[in-house]
Structure formats: C-alpha cells, structure tokens
Design an enzyme around this catalytic site. Structure first.
Site, PDB file in Angstrom:
ATOM      1  N   GLU A 315       0.864  -1.200   0.000  1.00 30.05           N
ATOM      2  CA  GLU A 315       0.000   0.000   0.000  1.00 30.05           C
ATOM      3  C   GLU A 315       0.892   1.238   0.000  1.00 30.05           C
ATOM      4  O   GLU A 315       0.743   2.143   0.822  1.00 30.05           O
ATOM      5  CB  GLU A 315      -0.906   0.019   1.225  1.00 30.05           C
ATOM      6  CG  GLU A 315      -1.676  -1.273   1.454  1.00 30.05           C
ATOM      7  CD  GLU A 315      -2.598  -1.210   2.657  1.00 30.05           C
ATOM      8  OE1 GLU A 315      -2.134  -0.859   3.757  1.00 30.05           O
ATOM      9  OE2 GLU A 315      -3.792  -1.501   2.502  1.00 30.05           O
ATOM     10  N   CYS A 411     -10.580   1.094   7.671  1.00 27.78           N
ATOM     11  CA  CYS A 411      -9.931   2.371   7.971  1.00 27.78           C
ATOM     12  C   CYS A 411     -10.535   3.526   7.174  1.00 27.78           C
ATOM     13  O   CYS A 411     -10.761   4.603   7.711  1.00 27.78           O
ATOM     14  CB  CYS A 411      -8.428   2.284   7.713  1.00 27.78           C
ATOM     15  SG  CYS A 411      -7.985   1.725   6.062  1.00 27.78           S
TER      16      CYS A 411
HETATM   17 ZN   LIG Z   1      -7.849   3.325   4.544  1.00 28.93          ZN
END
Ligand SMILES: [Zn+2]
Length: 647
Positions: A315, A411
């Site tokens: 990520e 998230c």
């Molecule tokens: Zn996130």
C-alpha cells in the site's frame, strides 16, 4: 521560521454550502448511523466488526473472545471522533448519549496502569508492547487521543480526554530517553499526542511525539532488535520484515528524509506530525524536511486526483513517475492524510501550493471513496477501470469496479467520516494580524478578529462573496486564490465594497492580502470564469503518454461507459478540445456539472492486429466528475483519455 497561524476549531465555523453541506448531511444522516450499526454488529451482509463488543469484553461487561484486526479499536475511535465533529454541525442529544455510553465502556476497558487496547487486554496480555512494528497499540492510542480531543472540544466533556491522558502517561512511563526505545509501526500516535499537547498545554505530550519521530531511522534498527527479542510474530508466516526500512520510513532519520517512501498512510501521518511539531517548535530544519517530502509527493508521486501510494505492494509509494492508472492503489486514507499534511504546512506558511493540494484532495481523491448515497466505500481509487479485469485478474485484484459495503479493514470509511464532519477546521487559520481563508466554502465563521459569512457557488461556478463583521478595526484578510485561476484567462475580478482590487499588487504566494480598517457590512466579492481545462502529464509518466485529462475548477473529470455507449476505450479527445459544462438535472448525478465534449470514436478492425488504419467518427462524449464514478453500475472508466490529431 515562525508558525504563521493557528488552527480554527470546528465549533467556530458552520458550513452552509450547496456542495459540502449535502455531503456533511449525508455523512451525519446516513453514514454515522450506518457505521454505528456496523460497529455494533447490527448490519447483515457486511464484514463483521465486533469493535464495540471488544471493548465490552475488555471492560468485563460481557464475556467472549476478541474478534477482528489487531487495530479494530481504531474504528471505534475514528467513528467517535466523527460523532464529536458531527455534534458541532448538527446537535443530536440521543447520539451524544450513545457516544457517552461507549465512552463509559472505553473507560472501563482501561487497565489500572492506564493501558488501553482491547486486543492485548483480551487476547495476549503477556505480549503488551512487545511488537510495536506489527501490532498497532500506539496507532490505536493515537486515534483514541484524537477522538478524546475532538469530543472534549465539541461537547466540553472530558472523560475520554482523561482516559487518554492516563494512556499517554502510561506510554511516557514506558518509552523515551533513558527508558525503553520504541517507535510505532504505524504512525498516528504522534498526531494524537500533538493534539493532546495543544488542548492540555502539557509539554510532555509534545516531547513524547518528538521522541517517537526522532527515534526513526536511528541505528541500531529498532524493529530488527524488537523482532530478535520477542520471538513471536503477528502477521503471516514470517511476520513483517524489519529490514524493509523504506516501508516503515526508517531508512534515514526524519531530518534527512528526502523521498516519500513505503506505506503511504503511515508516511503521510508521519509527515503531518512532523509539520505539526515543526510549527509548534519553530523547527526550521524539520520544516525543510517536510518541504522536501511534500515536493517529492506532489511533483513526482501523486495522481491528478490527489491519490498517493500508487502500488498495492505494501500500500505504498512507488518510484518517481510510476503512476499506473489501472493498477493504482491510491488509498482513500492516504488522500485524507494529504489534507492533514497540507493543513499543518499551511499553519506554518500560508502558501497556495499547500492549499491547492488540499483542494485537489477534497474535491477528488477523498470523496471518490464514498458512494453518492453514503452507503458504500472505496479503499482503492484507480483512474482507469475495465470490468472483467479490474478486481479479477492478477495484478488488478485490488482495483474494484464498484464500492463494497464495508471492509474487514475499515480504515477508510471511518476516516472519511471524521474528515467530512471537520471540514470547517480546514477552511481557515488565524494568525496574529491575519485571517487566512484556505478554501472557497460557504459558511459562517466566528473567528477571533471577525465574524465572516461566505457565500459560495464553488466548485460549479466561480463566485464567492465574503461578508465581514469585524471585532477589531484593522487586520488582514488573506484569501487563497486557487493556482489554476489565471487573472486574464479566467477574468478573475476581486472587489471590496464594489471597488476593484489590484490583484497583482495584493497576491502573494497564492493568497490575496486585503489589509484595511474593516467596518460592518464590508463585502469582498471574487468572480472568475470556469472554462474546461486540458491537463497533460509529464512524459515520464508512462501511463499518461499521449493522453489528456479534463478539469473544470478544482474538479477532475472522468469518462464512464454508461454515458458513452459502454466503451470509453475507443474515445479520442482532439487538440484544443471544445467542451461545454452542463448542469445535470436528474438522476444520481443531479446538481453536478457534467461535460459535453466534442470528440471522436475510433473504429478498428475486428481482428487482434490489422494493417488497416482505424477510422474515426465524430461523437459528443460525456464526462462526469471523477468523485462520482461507479455510482451507476459496473462499467468502464478512464480519467486519462487518448488524444487525437484531427489532421
Ligand atoms: Zn484506509
């Protein structure tokens, strides 16, 4: 270097804006209640949360097992933070009461020594603080500190604030100079500690944030030593690699870092805290490091939409100019983090380069993360999608063509809630002699030097009016003029009480400085044209070679199959494109400006390869705001369109 301005708190500003109020209302009326039900496991057919139940179990109210990610607590924290801000937008006694009850449970889940984390309290109490690299104890603490500060600022209630002061004191008793070494695997506690410092005035919290930041990149490698010592891992077969120093932003001490690397959200949360600390401590060296990292992101590593962290592998940030459109990662949280970073930089130095990026993120890469009805969310924000391949084929599996309802790792949705409900905090900062307006946003602001009411037709039309009701005689109002607005081309005009202002004289670093003795009823009016703009990428960006993207105002446009006969791949945009903005009057995109674009469609031979030259046919193409894509079923989407030479 001297910090120029302070934050303006959410309570001082009420947004009244056709564009943003609608989003805020959706967040408050749909998303917050929906997320509350998810966190309480009352929604069928979405990934199970168990996040509030974990707190009940840790508090001894219920018995049971921990469920979820090691950072599951942070979902509750981010939701609570969003609730706090939402109460300043729309008071809701019942919601506040339910939030109070959750805070009571959180308080009960806190251990006698101040420790707060449901995973380790329920599941592995013997492993507390042994695995900072993988286990997010400090990350969860940071989010709960942010929630505590927000809840205190919004409601005046300090129960959660005291809980988190005790947790911060527990952290301070354990880590620091002359105590244990330690750095968070996922940065965030630094931001929380800085907020805790500002609201309590206690320097020890700022000092702790500085320690965590300055420990990074020191030798020996903390994460390596930690892994050797603990002898257990949390993730996968081998655990996270402590020698991947870029992933964790420990490749150099923070003062020497010059490339934005590794996990994009972790990195940008760290840069946010660095800028925050640089501003508070007038730390020029730290500010210069922030500037280098900022420049690397926005000049080499950012999508046109504001997306950052272009690779799914970790990520993470990739290399300079590696910005694949159809394999993009561009996590919603990373764009949100850029808003945080930009605002901290603006507090140090009001420079339009920061406000421009903040605007780009807000109108594009952040809100693309949420469906228009508020019910589904993107984690990954690509700039090109091909159904059948995106989400399915190896290398493209992370790129979903439609938003899912909830995530095991949730998230992004909760992060959007807290950003959208606290938008007013990004619109202004206030310095000794100057009020800074960073965003064109309709609102009523009650600032130190004046009450200011703003009427805005942004982002669809170029008209913004500031009504000023001064509380003192003389001060400066500095208004950010977005960098894309060129005075001549866009017929930019600024008047104060109807009298034209010399823009060239008043404009410095993207801000228009209006200094005068203000009196009640003074009005600043800003008008400008909003033509459709063609944007081209640096030729080093391989994916955008020969392509053009369209923008109007701050909004990036994209083309979707649903408006263009199912196929956007064969569309071509001629040089000096003629495009007309049209208000969409019905359907899901009602109220948005869409673009009618005079373009072409090419037709090729049916075979895979052919020596026949493709033919072209004129066609009126439709582009929609990028943030609104994937609201009308699964279909092709592209931001960067191939150009065509008409000759
Ligand atoms: Zn996130």
């Amino acid at each position: 270097m001297q910090k120029t301005a302070d934050e303006v708190t959410v309570k001082q500003v009420h947004i009244k804006d056709d564009f943003w109020s609608e989003i805020q209302n959706r967040i408050i009326n749909v998303v917050i209640p929906f997320q509350e039900r998810v966190l309480n496991d009352e929604v069928e057919g979405v990934a199970k949360s168990h996040a509030i139940e974990n707190f009940r179990i840790a508090a001894g109210i219920h018995t049971g097992e921990f469920y979820g990610m090691v950072f599951q607590d942070s979902d509750v924290a981010k939701w609570l933070e969003g609730v706090a801000y939402s109460l300043t937008v729309k008071p809701d006694a019942a919601l506040e009461k339910r939030a109070d009850e959750i805070i009571d449970i959180i308080e009960k889940a806190q251990q006698p020594d101040g420790y707060l984390n449901t995973y380790f309290t329920i599941k592995e109490p013997e492993h507390r603080w042994q695995n900072l690299q993988e286990c997010h104890e400090l990350y969860c603490a940071g989010h709960m500190m942010e929630a505590a500060v927000a809840y205190y600022q919004a409601t005046g209630k300090d129960k959660l604030l005291h809980v988190m002061e005790r947790m911060a004191d527990h952290i301070i008793s354990r880590f620091g100079e002359g105590k244990e070494r330690g750095i968070p695997g996922h940065q965030e506690v630094e931001i929380g500690l800085m907020k805790l410092y500002r609201v309590t005035g206690k320097e020890k919290y700022k000092d702790m944030a500085r320690f965590f930041l300055e420990e990074r990149g020191k030798n020996p490698n903390y994460f390596y030593e930690e892994k050797q010592k603990r002898g257990w891992i949390h993730f996968g077969q081998y655990g996270m690699d402590p020698l991947d120093t870029k992933y964790a932003q420990v490749y150099k001490p923070i003062y020497e870092q010059d490339k934005a690397v590794g996990h994009a959200v972790r990195a940008t949360y760290m840069y946010t805290a660095m800028a925050d600390l640089a501003g508070e401590d007038n730390d020029e060296k730290l500010y210069q490091a922030c500037k280098r990292l900022w420049n690397n992101i926005v000049n080499q590593r950012m999508y046109l939409t504001g997306g950052i962290g272009s690779t799914t592998d970790g990520e993470a940030f990739s290399e300079d100019y590696d910005l694949p459109n159809d394999m993009a990662y561009a996590e919603t949280c990373a764009s949100i983090a850029m808003v945080f970073f930009a605002k901290r930089m603006l507090n140090i130095e009001p420079d339009g380069i920061y406000a421009d990026i903040m605007e780009r993120e807000l109108y594009n890469g952040t809100i693309s993360g949420i469906q228009l009805d508020g019910k589904r969310y993107f984690y990954v924000n690509p700039l090109e999608v091909q159904p059948g391949i995106s989400g399915k084929v190896f290398g493209y599996r992370h790129v979903l063509p439609e938003r899912p309802g909830w995530y095991e790792c949730a998230c992004c949705p909760t992060n959007l809630v807290r950003l959208m409900t606290s938008l007013s905090a990004y619109a202004w900062s206030e310095g000794k002699d100057t009020i800074y307006s960073h965003l064109f946003m309709g609102q009523e602001a009650d600032l130190g030097k004046a009450k200011i009411q703003v009427e805005s037709q942004y982002p669809w039309e170029g008209k913004v009016v500031y009504h000023i009701e001064p509380k003192q005689n003389e001060f400066t109002v500095a208004i950010h003029i977005p960098g894309y607005i060129k005075q001549k081309e866009h017929h930019l005009k600024v008047t104060v009480n109807g009298e034209s202002v010399c823009i060239a004289c008043a404009l410095r670093k993207g801000y228009l400085y209006l200094n005068q003795i203000w009196k009640d009823g003074d009005t600043v009016e800003i008008t400008f044209d909003m033509p459709v703009r063609e944007v081209f990428a640096n030729s080093k960006v391989r994916d955008d070679e020969g392509c053009v993207a369209l923008m109007r105002g701050p909004v990036v446009y994209c083309f979707e199959g649903v408006d263009n006969d199912g196929d956007v791949q064969s569309l071509r945009i001629p040089e000096n494109v003629v495009a007309e903005a049209v208000l969409c009057e019905e359907g899901k995109l009602a109220g948005m400006m869409l673009l009618n674009v005079k373009g072409y469609r090419i037709h090729t031979s049916e075979t895979l390869y052919s020596e026949e030259r493709p033919t072209k046919e004129k066609e009126t193409l439709t582009a929609i705001p990028y943030y609104a894509w994937a609201n009308r079923g699964e279909n092709q989407m592209r931001v960067w369109m191939h150009g065509l030479n008409e000759n």
